[in-house]
Design an enzyme around this catalytic site. Structure first.
Site, short mmCIF file in Angstrom:
data_model
loop_
_atom_site.label_atom_id
_atom_site.label_comp_id
_atom_site.label_asym_id
_atom_site.label_seq_id
_atom_site.Cartn_x
_atom_site.Cartn_y
_atom_site.Cartn_z
CB ALA A 54 -3.43 -7.30 -3.91
CB SER A 55 -3.04 -7.73 2.09
OG SER A 55 -1.64 -7.85 2.18
CB ALA A 56 -0.03 -3.18 0.93
N PRO A 57 -2.62 -1.45 2.12
CG PRO A 57 -3.36 0.61 2.94
CD PRO A 57 -3.52 -0.33 1.78
N GLY A 58 -3.52 -2.81 4.40
CA GLY A 58 -3.99 -3.64 5.49
C GLY A 58 -5.40 -3.38 5.98
N GLY A 59 -6.16 -2.52 5.32
CA GLY A 59 -7.51 -2.25 5.77
C GLY A 59 -8.41 -3.47 5.66
CG ASP B 253 1.28 -5.63 -1.53
OD1 ASP B 253 0.08 -5.31 -1.66
OD2 ASP B 253 2.21 -5.06 -2.12
CB CYS C 20 -10.63 0.98 -6.79
SG CYS C 20 -8.90 0.96 -7.28
#
Length: 661
Positions: free
Chosen positions: A399-404, A423, A524
């Protein structure tokens, strides 16, 4: 006739009162016969340093009494010089000391008015003799001297004119005032009283601090907190609501009572105080009752209020240096030149910077456009640090978005190997792709699949990062809508999704990887349902997986038990982060090590296929292998196939038609 006697001259006339004596009568005057024989300035200074200054301590000890005593005894010039420092010097400010000395000693070059025109030979022989004696014998040790019987009458007169100062006056004097025999006792008493007052103040402060924390600190009867009645609660609900200051004071009182419930309970049950405190939290901070109770149960009472208060304050703005483009030192210098006030986040990261003030938009600088840094929360650094990707590995970010996190992984791998950034939301992959290109990550492949489809889509990864979708209870400061739009059903559905994703992430890892074989799970959120419960579920469902240390040097360990639920003992290896403790978003990080299935598990699988074990008389085991009757098992096999097709969404024939066919 000697040289000195030949050139001997009479002493100058007595000096008039100096202007720096502030109108006081001068008790010390230099004795002289006439004004003949001016003396050079330099020599007079040397004479003062040799005689008058050396006898200063003695003069200070005697005070004004030495002046009267010196008037009677005029035997030597040294006694006359003692009178110079006996009066007038104590009242002279330090700034005007040089000026006063010039006026006192007539220290002006070529001053014809006072007749100082001559050389060293013009000085009187007696003065030279006294000076030479002092130089030969050295400076005698001076001690404080008190008045004797002969000067007792004079002392009484002095005490009438100058009464002894009180302790309060002595305490108010400046510390630089000379200590004399008259005021030394008063000053000592004043210092003792001052020290006693300071000790009393320190004791009062200590007692006040202990009074707040001590268990013996009971409220007075008139100040004891009383819970509002049911009628008063109804009035608050129907009316405009309680005042904010009343809510604050009532919450503080409830926290205090709950902290010392045995002494301050006042015959009421603990649940009543908790119920009132939760109602006030909902009114003051704006939470719904369900979420307020869920978060309140995670902490002790006092810490819970600190957590709710921390959620009202925004977290610091942090950026991550893109090491593929620049170094942190160069980036910091470039931003400082633009007026940005920043500093490193901490010792635990070598690429993070915390921004305090900036006159320019931090997300629109030329350095940002060039891909030198990424706006990223400090808590998002943690799962990547725990994953610790190595160069030339195959890594999956589910689950990578937005890429940080994806770009951070790519930077740590130094643009080698392969990173799959997945994603499930195709709309979010646009921002993901833009950040990947802007930061110059050349080893990233962007894809959009449901995370639950892995490893069917692709497997065999060295490391997998799963930053699972969650309720967001750790980022309430960014999204305040979480306070009111979360219910029990949301947490149930999210926990179910997270359990599915973590099993798929574990299955996507290659257990035989020589460098990896790790899975990092993070959220989170601060709730146990989404963190420890999910980790414990994965440990029970995948016996070939174990928890390992995350490698993070700070953070609180996970809960071993919560509200009657007990988890695996290794759950303490996970790490929790809170906004009120670590000044970052609430976060949870767990790290798994995936290994091959043990031989014991394979043996258990084979043993399940064996049936009909019998023990013979000799103690040997005879095993009958299971056999299948095709005709008898045909219906069971077809029924299983129909269920599999239905699960895939394929329409199947009714059961009666399938059996007939």
């Amino acid at each position: 006739m000697g040289r000195r006697a030949k050139n001997k001259q009479e002493a100058p006339a007595p000096l008039h009162a100096t202007p720096f004596q502030n109108g006081k009568k001068s008790n010390g005057k230099r004795k002289a016969d006439d004004e003949e024989g001016p003396r050079p300035q330099k020599k007079v200074k040397e004479f003062v340093e040799g005689s008058s200054v050396k006898t200063k301590s003695k003069t200070e000890g005697k005070g004004d009494k030495s002046v009267k005593k010196s008037k009677k005894s005029k035997t030597t010039k040294i006694s006359e010089e003692e009178e110079w420092g006996a009066d007038g010097w104590e009242d002279v400010p330090e700034d005007n000391l040089a000026t006063a000395a010039q006026e006192l000693f007539n220290d002006s070059d070529g001053d014809e008015a006072h007749g100082f025109t001559g050389d060293l030979q013009d000085l009187e022989d007696d003065e030279f003799d006294a000076d030479d004696d002092l130089l030969r014998d050295g400076v005698p040790k001076q001690e404080l001297t008190f008045s004797d019987d002969e000067s007792e009458g004079e002392e009484n007169e002095e005490e009438k004119n100058f009464p002894e100062e009180t302790d309060s006056e002595a305490g108010d004097e400046d510390d630089d005032e000379p200590v004399t025999g008259k005021n030394i006792e008063a000053r000592s008493r004043a210092l003792d009283k001052k020290a006693a007052r300071e000790a009393e103040l320190d004791l009062e402060d200590m007692e006040a601090a202990q009074a707040e924390e001590s268990d013996d600190d009971d409220m007075e009867e008139d100040e004891r907190f009383v819970l509002p009645t049911a009628e008063e609660r109804e009035k608050e609900k129907t009316g405009a609501g309680p005042d904010v200051r009343d809510l604050q004071s009532r919450m503080q009182a409830c926290v205090r009572v709950l902290g010392k419930f045995k002494k301050l309970g006042a015959g009421r049950s603990r649940s009543e105080y908790i119920e009132q405190l939760l109602a006030d939290i909902c009114s003051y901070y704006g939470y719904n009752e369900f979420l307020a109770e869920k978060l309140f149960s995670l902490f002790p009472t006092k810490e819970a209020i600190e957590f709710f208060e921390a959620n009202e304050v925004s977290r610091p703005v942090t950026i991550r240096t893109n090491t593929l483009r620049t170094r942190r030192r160069d980036l910091a210098q470039a931003l400082i030149n633009r007026g940005v006030n920043l500093e490193p986040i901490g010792k635990w990261t070598s690429v993070g910077l915390q921004v305090f003030e900036t006159p320019v938009p931090i997300g629109a600088t030329p350095e940002y456009m060039a891909g030198h840094y990424m706006l990223q929360a400090a808590s998002s650094f943690l799962p990547v640090l725990a994953l610790d990707p190595q160069p030339k590995e195959r890594v999956l970010d589910m689950a990578s978005a937005p890429g940080g996190k994806t770009t951070y992984i790519s930077a740590l791998m130094q643009n080698t190997g392969l990173v799959f950034a997945n994603d499930s939301n195709k709309a979010r992959t646009k921002s993901l792709t833009a950040n990947v290109h802007r930061l110059g990550c050349k080893n990233v492949v962007v894809c959009s699949y449901d995370g639950r489809e892995f490893p069917k889509v692709m497997g065999g990864f060295d490391r997998v990062l799963l930053d699972a979708p969650c309720s967001g209870t750790g980022v309430i400061s960014k999204d305040s809508s979480v306070k009111v739009n979360k219910s029990d059903r949301d947490f149930t559905l999210l926990a179910h999704l997270q359990k599915q994703l973590i099993l798929c992430a574990i299955d996507s890892v290659d257990p035989s990887s020589s460098t990896g074989g790790y899975v990092v799970y993070s959220t989170c959120s601060v709730t146990v349902d989404e963190n420890e419960a999910v980790v414990d579920y994965a440990l029970r469902k995948r016996p070939n997986v174990k928890l390992v240390d995350t490698g993070l040097a700070f953070g609180r360990p996970g809960y071993k038990s919560y509200r009657g639920k007990k988890f695996d003992d290794k759950v303490t290896l996970t790490r929790r982060f809170y906004p009120h403790v670590h000044n970052m978003d609430g976060f949870f990080v767990a790290k798994f090590k995936v290994s091959k299935r043990a031989k014991k598990q394979a043996e258990e699988t084979e043993r399940d296929e064996k049936v009909g074990e019998r023990v013979t008389a000799n103690g040997e085991e005879e095993v009958e292998k299971a056999t299948f009757e095709d005709e008898e098992d045909k219906a069971i096999i077809q029924n299983a196939l129909r269920k599999q097709l239905k699960a895939k969404g394929i329409r199947v024939k009714p059961k009666a038609v399938a059996i007939a066919g």
